[in-house]
Design an enzyme around this catalytic site. Sequence first.
Site, PDB file in Angstrom:
ATOM      1  N   ASP A 159      -1.056   7.814 -10.289  1.00 25.53           N
ATOM      2  CA  ASP A 159      -0.462   6.557 -10.761  1.00 25.53           C
ATOM      3  C   ASP A 159      -1.308   5.971 -11.888  1.00 25.53           C
ATOM      4  OD1 ASP A 159       1.095   4.317 -11.055  1.00 25.53           O
ATOM      5  OD2 ASP A 159       0.287   3.274  -9.302  1.00 25.53           O
ATOM      6  N   GLU A 216       6.123   0.029  -5.270  1.00 23.34           N
ATOM      7  CA  GLU A 216       4.701  -0.212  -5.520  1.00 23.34           C
ATOM      8  C   GLU A 216       4.501  -1.407  -6.436  1.00 23.34           C
ATOM      9  OE1 GLU A 216       0.897   0.026  -7.740  1.00 23.34           O
ATOM     10  OE2 GLU A 216       2.941   0.179  -8.517  1.00 23.34           O
TER      11      GLU A 216
END
Length: 463
Positions: A352, A324
Amino acid sequence: MKLYFLIAFFCVTTLTAQDDAKQLRSIYDMALTDGMAYDWLNHLSNQIGGRLSGSVQAQQAVEYTKRQLDSIGLDRVWLQPVMVPKWVRGTPEFAYIETRPGMTTNVPICALGGSVATPDVGIKANVIEVKGLEELEALGQEKIKGKIVFFNRPMDPTKISTFSAYSGCVDQRYSGAEEAAKYGALGVIVRSLNLRLDDYPHTGSMSYGNTPIQDRIPAAAISTKGAELLSTSLKLNPDIRFYFKQNCKQFDDVESYNVIGEIKGSEFPDEIMVVGGHLDSWDLGDGSHDDGAGVVQSMEVLRLIKANGYTPKRTLRVVLFMNEENGLRGGNKYAEVAKAKNEKHVFALESDAGGFTPRGFSFDCTDAAFEQIKGWKELFEPYLIHQFVRGGSGADIGPLKDEGLVLSGLRPDSQRYFDHHHAEIDTFEHVNKRELELGAATMASLVYLADKYGFPATRKIKG
């Protein structure tokens, strides 16, 4: 007769709400008294450490999390191959401000992820300070060529949402080197994206766009205290010089993996619900908040659902995404494979935003789905979860977006998040066990409700 049906409907609704409240209470109790998330995070952070894509530590994290998912008795656990970039920081960076020959002050810097190295002897040049990308064009090549561009736009402290403050200035980190190179700059220094003044530089991804390799210039982040010192020094003496040296290198892509586990649905196995976080992290700290917390919370969701004896109607899938931070390769690969297999995803939840106290969720969904979701809000109020808002969900589940799919993001308290984000102080001791466990329970509770009731666009119509 009409009154009878109204009374019956009220009684059934009340009993259902009581059952849901009881189930949520059981989930929270288990997470807070017999949770696994904190122990898992301890191993990820302290035994493995920072997990930059393509690194040995990233592969160790893949192997460790797969073993843990295997151990909790899911129906299936597997690895999904994905090619990821491999960027290596090299030896520690070094920088100083030179106010006159022989008079220097060291300042903390770190290379931005994806940056090229400086020459072996480093770079020393005059500095030009700007507040954003738009100022470069106004200054032009005459004032920029041969200098180091110093991007010094801070995060806006008046914004209560720190993610909004971050979004307001991340462009200078991501595109600063690409834009400054067009005007002949030798290098770029970017103020760390952090709301407090400290000596920790914060790294992060950057891009050169279509800049030819030979024209790419090195880019580094400077700590907020260092940025203040540099800015003040420039005001006193615009002719000061800045020196920095970094040894980073980009290698060819390497193979890595998304880690996936699932519980097969009992009634609608073809309807898939995803919960996840990203397994990779930057290399300065150990990635406990970004995003070790999201990883272990997502793993804990499926463990809690299973341990509470709830049989999901739909297939519940945990996805630990790789890459990511500097490529989003894992999220894109997962969506690509799902599309190729014609899988039907109906719900996806991402964590997140750190392992801090959960405050609620954001939702990217239809109006009808959001109206239904708001009806669950009172079930969360005893746990001080009060934010049910429309908004973005998460980077890794974003590529799944499709009509009718409900995307959601866990929203913890964000005021301390950017103190740690992408810095060497993103470490295990800064994660509170109880806050982490509350987040996992909150996620599991939402997954339970989404599975039990489905959403307007995904419900099966029975003949």
